[in-house]
Each structure stands twice: as structure tokens, then as C-alpha cells.
Scaffold this active site. Structure first.
Site, mmCIF file in Angstrom:
data_model
loop_
_atom_site.group_PDB
_atom_site.id
_atom_site.type_symbol
_atom_site.label_atom_id
_atom_site.label_comp_id
_atom_site.label_asym_id
_atom_site.label_seq_id
_atom_site.Cartn_x
_atom_site.Cartn_y
_atom_site.Cartn_z
ATOM 1 N N ARG A 55 90.713 25.613 51.632
ATOM 2 C CA ARG A 55 90.929 25.799 53.064
ATOM 3 C C ARG A 55 89.999 26.909 53.545
ATOM 4 N NH1 ARG A 55 92.971 21.568 53.013
ATOM 5 N NH2 ARG A 55 94.985 20.879 53.869
ATOM 6 N N HIS B 196 84.701 18.809 56.028
ATOM 7 C CA HIS B 196 86.034 18.583 55.452
ATOM 8 C C HIS B 196 86.198 17.132 54.995
ATOM 9 C CE1 HIS B 196 90.502 20.035 55.630
ATOM 10 N NE2 HIS B 196 90.257 19.324 54.542
ATOM 11 N N ASP C 135 83.096 23.005 52.350
ATOM 12 C CA ASP C 135 83.577 21.762 52.959
ATOM 13 C C ASP C 135 84.700 22.013 53.959
ATOM 14 O OD1 ASP C 135 83.749 18.770 53.045
ATOM 15 O OD2 ASP C 135 85.751 19.161 52.224
ATOM 16 N N THR D 11 98.375 13.428 53.294
ATOM 17 C CA THR D 11 97.496 14.464 52.760
ATOM 18 C C THR D 11 98.165 15.116 51.563
ATOM 19 O OG1 THR D 11 98.460 16.173 54.185
ATOM 20 C CG2 THR D 11 96.567 14.958 55.050
ATOM 21 N N SER E 240 96.109 15.678 58.486
ATOM 22 C CA SER E 240 96.014 17.141 58.523
ATOM 23 C C SER E 240 95.669 17.673 59.903
ATOM 24 C CB SER E 240 94.967 17.622 57.514
ATOM 25 O OG SER E 240 93.681 17.112 57.834
ATOM 26 N N GLU F 245 88.746 24.709 62.278
ATOM 27 C CA GLU F 245 88.404 23.292 62.462
ATOM 28 C C GLU F 245 89.221 22.699 63.614
ATOM 29 O OE1 GLU F 245 89.068 21.082 58.868
ATOM 30 O OE2 GLU F 245 87.850 22.421 57.639
#
Length: 392
Positions: free
Chosen positions: A223, A269, A247, A83, A62, A252
Site C-alpha cells: 500500500r 496498482h 505499484d 480483494t 478496493s 490513489e
């Protein structure tokens, strides 16, 4: 200039000539894919268009954005991601160029559900309430949401399942978004989408949150971008809502420390990260690449011996507090929270974020643990057995 067309290999294609570029963090990357062609590995965030000049197949995680800029001038004909989500892949572009795409949807469903149930039991213990007294709203009842729904119902929780696209297709037993205002806890399991009547980017905005009852707990393992604006996450403590478990984060791996401080539980994450999930994802993508090449599927390499052991419940804990202890220790959710918060003071927090994710990939799933110290007839023991733990 017209788009370059990359068609599937013709019958008799020499697979040994296939040049495979694969993220170095993919499970058993070289051993698993070596019989399908020449293997080169790369670091996920460091991939450049130049690296793809001599690649026919690309396998990513990802952290790698696959788009026109990355693929410019490349001979890539197959893109796989280990993923479940694919929002880092420009799938429309791949379809336009006739580049085969494969994902690993479903391979991390169980670990995400394990994380969510650990969070639910942890927050119930902190609030000194039993799970059966709470109403859970599950937003998105695909693979992950369906497991969460089943396990939460087995805890005795009232469960409101909400999935507007599925409801529109005629799926029974679902509620609309307005019904979620009566939930004590909301957990989100939606893909990140930008178009259509059910786009999820920015679905958690001021208007949505204002409709929730005071004290509502939010759990987000979907997300970070489902919050709008992203800074809204940092303002949650001032919105009369309950503690949040987060999370996934906007931006990110460069996470706003204010957002982390706003969460009761904050992890980098890693909800879907287990050794088993990494293996399942890599094996599935290998199978899809082999099928595209017309090659046989073969058994995966043996996984290293398990390092999961017994979880002995503290003698003072019984019933659901004991179950909370078991799930928190199995998932490592509290340790991940502690280490993530500490990493914000690192010289390079973004690098620390990625390092923490890599370390958490050693986590094991419930079936790898044996629970000791609970009576077999304890309702918590019965539930723990039903979700995969061994007792004795």
C-alpha cells in the site's frame, strides 16, 4: 441510537428476494450472482448511501470505502470485497452491526508474485548482474511473500524473510527488521494496519530508510501509505537508494506526479490484476454469499477463450536476460509503466488511472503462455517452467 443489527438469514430464507448491489467491474457480475437474488450494478467510486437504501448485499472492490457514512440507514446484511486487502472496509463496524463480511484473500497472490519477480529480473538485467549475486529481503511472508520467497530462492538469490507478527508467534527462519540493512532488494507484502505493535502505516520513514545500504532497491506492491510522510516517496532519488519499483500510491487515484517520476518503474496498482485473479475472487465471494444464504455452490461460468500466446525470446538473449524479457512481456510491466507516465498529462489523471487499471485486468498469468527460443537445459528455462510457463 443503538446500532442496527443485521443477522444472517434464517433457515428457509427466500434467496430470490435478496437484493444484491455489485460493482460493475466484478468478473461476470450478473451471470455469476443472478441466481442468488436481484442484481444491480454500480460504478466503484460513484456509490452513495442512497444507492444502498434497497440493498441486502454489497459486493465491492478496493476503490469503494465501506464505512458508517456509506452504510447509514441501509438494510445491508452482507458485505463482500473481491480483494485480498480489506483496509477499505470498516470491519469493526461490520462486526458491531452483525453484518457478515467476506474477502477474497489469496486470490491475487500469484499475479503479485509474478509482477515482483518480473521487476527483480528486469532490474538485475539493467544492472548487468545475475540474480544469484543479490540478497532479497521479503517483508511480510504471508501468501504473496511466501511465493516470492520460494521463487527468488529458486533463482539462487539469498533471501531474508522478515515478518515480525509471525516471528512473535514462534515461526522459525525469520529475521528482524534490522537484518534487512544487508539486503540489495527489499520487497514489501504487508497489510495496511494502524494499531498494535506491528502497525504498518508509515513503516517506511526516514529512520528506516537511513538504515539501508546505499543502492538498496525498494519494491512496493503493498500500500502506498506505508511511506511516511507520503511525499517521502518523491524524495527517494536523493537518499542514496537504488531504483524503486512502485505499484501502489498514496492518495490513489490522484497520484503525485513527483512520486511517479521518482520511481524507476511505476505502475497504476495493477500488480495483482489478471483475468484469472478476477475470476477467482468473484467466484470465491459468490461461494461465500451462497453459503451464508444456505444455497449450493455451483460451477462458475466458462471464461472467454484465452488471448495469451507464445513468447519467443530474442535470439541474442540467453539465461537470465532472456527470463527477464519473458516475465516483462507476460506481465506487461514496462507497457503499464509507459502508459501510466503518459497518463499524468491527461485532462483527468484520476480517471486515466482507473481506466489503465481496467485495461490491465486483461493480463494473463504465466501458465497461459508458452515460451519458445530457449534450450530446455538453460537454467532460465528450467526456472521458467517451475513458475508455470510452458516450454517448447
Amino acid at each position: 441510537m443503538p446500532a442496527m443489527i443485521r443477522r444472517a438469514p434464517s433457515p428457509g430464507y427466500d434467496a430470490s428476494a435478496m437484493r444484491i448491489l455489485i460493482d460493475e467491474a466484478v468478473w461476470q457480475a450478473r451471470a455469476l450472482f443472478s441466481d442468488l437474488g436481484e442484481i444491480r450494478t454500480f460504478s466503484g467510486r460513484a456509490l452513495s448511501p442512497d444507492d444502498l437504501r434497497a440493498a441486502d448485499a454489497l459486493i465491492v472492490r478496493s476503490v469503494t470505502r465501506v464505512d458508517a457514512a456509506l452504510l447509514a440507514g441501509s438494510p445491508v446484511r452482507f458485505v463482500g470485497t473481491v480483494t485480498s486487502g480489506a483496509d477499505h472496509i470498516d470491519t469493526a463496524l461490520l462486526a458491531e452491526r452483525d453484518i457478515r463480511f467476506a474477502d477474497a484473500a489469496g486470490t491475487n497472490s500469484r499475479p503479485v508474485a509474478e509482477y515482483v519477480l518480473a521487476a527483480i529480473l528486469l532490474l538485475c538485467e539493467r544492472a548487468a548482474v545475475v540474480p544469484a549475486s543479490r540478497t532479497l529481503g521479503v517483508v511480510g511472508v504471508g501468501r504473496i511473500g511466501s511465493i516470492v520467497r520460494e521463487w527468488a530462492a529458486a533463482l539462487g538469490m539469498s533471501v531474508l524473510a522478515c515478518d515480525p507478527p509471525l516471528a512473535a508467534s514462534g515461526r522459525p527462519g525469520l529475521v528482524d527488521l534490522s537484518a534487512l540493512a544487508s539486503a540489495d532488494i527489499l520487497t514489501f507484502h504487508v497489510p495496511l494496519t494502524d494499531t498494535g505493535p506491528y502497525a504498518t502505516r508509515g513503516m517506511l520513514d526516514h529512520a528506516f530508510l537511513a538504515r539501508l545500504r546505499p543502492g538498496t532497491i525498494l519494491i512496493n506492491t503493498a500500500r502506498g501509505e506505508i511511506f511516511r510522510p507520503p511525499a517521502l516517496l518523491a524524495s527517494l532519488p536523493g537518499l542514496s537508494l537504488g531504483p524503486a519499483v512502485v505499484d501502489v500510491w498514496p492518495g490513489e487515484p490522484r497520484v503525485d506526479p513527483a512520486c511517479v517520476r521518482a520511481a524507476a518503474v511505476a505502475t497504476p496498482h495493477v500488480a495483482g490484476y489478471t483475468a484469472e485473479a478476477k475470476e477467482r475472487a468473484a467466484v470465491l465471494i459468490r461461494e461465500k454469499l451462497a453459503a451464508w444464504l444456505g444455497r449450493p455452490v455451483r460451477p462458475p461460468p466458462a471464461r472467454p477463450p484465452s488471448d495469451a500466446g507464445d513468447i519467443t525470446v530474442s535470439p541474442a538473449k540467453k539465461a537470465w536476460p532472456a527470463a527477464a524479457e519473458v516475465l516483462c512481456r507476460a506481465t506487461g510491466i514496462l507497457d503499464a509503466d509507459r502508459r501510466f507516465r503518459a497518463s499524468l498529462a491527461a485532462e483527468d489523471p484520476a480517471a486515466a488511472f482507473d481506466a489503465l487499471r481496467a485495461a490491465c485486468a486483461r493480463r494473463r498469468e504465466f501458465a497461459a503462455f508458452r515460451v519458445r527460443g530457449l534450450d530446455a537445459g538453460d537454467p532460465a528455462a528450467v526456472w521458467l517452467s517451475s513458475v508455470g510457463f510452458r516450454l517448447g
